[in-house]
Design an enzyme around this catalytic site. Structure first.
Site: not given
Length: 281
Positions: A22, A24, A196
């Site tokens: 991922d 961001d 996250d």
């Protein structure tokens, strides 16, 4: 969906494997799209009010982000807001400000992991809900082998029509990974994934080696329950300041899946920020 890229690290042992990241708050310390909001404002794509709200949206994003229902509402709202944006102008703005805005917020720990996976012969794939116009150049900066990003339809006039083609979010990320595994010969049991957010649980569940990075509360709870590694990335650093190996020209990042676009993600988070403020008020 995907196609071969030029050269890159070859894995001569079969079956092949990949590491899916991922973007961001996993590879970079902020929202990739919101980071460009000031540049979009200066380029005339958003007004001053929207630019100020994106600053607040960045704070909200860093504090916890948006859940599934909020992201779905964002998608409906953002398609109207970004309609008419000139795609070439968006790409030029990103290209002109990429190194100044993104290079300083890349996590040193993530850059090290990317290098280690390449050294081990694994492909590195960035999988992000942010728009392709933003994610592709970031993937190239990082030396990623492939990119899975969101896209939106572009009209004959070269502008976003506001229509959503494919949303690289939640379960669709996992679907894209499975399609890549089939087309590229990846053994998912030998693959790695990093995120996250709990919204990326389908992506993490699809590989043999899932990792939670700076996880939100829900993902942390799931990771602990499933005994997944939990990583803490907290050292943003410019690539040129770390390892000489990362100063070589990056591989071209190719889009493997699609959906909204740079404008889309910005618009959605602007909407979320304003809604959040109204709720608090």
């Amino acid at each position: 969906m995907g196609c071969a890229y030029a050269q890159g690290v070859e894995n001569h042992s079969l079956p092949r494997a990949a590491a899916f990241f991922d973007l961001d708050k996993t590879v970079i310390a902020k929202s990739s799209t919101l980071t460009f909001s000031k540049s979009f404002y200066q380029g005339g794509l958003i007004n001053r009010r929207a630019a100020l709200r994106t600053a607040y949206a960045q704070f909200v994003f860093l504090a916890g982000g948006a859940d599934h229902d909020q992201m779905e509402r964002m998608r409906k709202y953002l398609s109207a807001l970004c309609r008419g944006w000139n795609v070439q102008q968006v790409k030029e703005i990103v290209a002109e400000t990429l190194h100044d805005l993104i290079d300083p917020i890349i996590y040193d720990e993530a850059a090290t992991l990317i290098e280690q996976h390449h050294t081990a012969g694994r492909d590195v794939v960035i999988v992000s809900t942010s728009g392709a116009e933003v994610v592709e150049p970031i993937g190239e900066l990082l030396g990623a082998d492939r990119v899975v990003a969101t896209r939106m339809v572009v009209g004959d006039d070269g502008c976003f029509t506001g229509e959503v083609e494919y949303y690289a979010y939640g379960p669709t990320k996992a679907e894209a990974i499975r399609e890549l595994a089939e087309s590229e010969g990846y053994d998912l049991a030998r693959c790695y994934a990093y995120s996250d957010s709990a919204t990326d649980l389908p992506m993490l569940e699809s590989v043999g080696h899932p990792h939670a990075v700076n996880p939100d509360r829900t993902l942390r709870r799931e990771a602990v329950a499933r005994e997944w590694p939990v990583l803490d990335f907290h050292r943003p650093v410019r690539l040129k300041q770390r390892l000489p190996a990362l100063s070589v020209p990056p591989r071209p990042a190719l889009v493997a899946a699609a959906a909204i676009g740079a404008a889309a993600a910005t618009a959605g988070l602007v909407w979320y920020a304003s809604r959040r403020r109204a709720t608090v008020a």
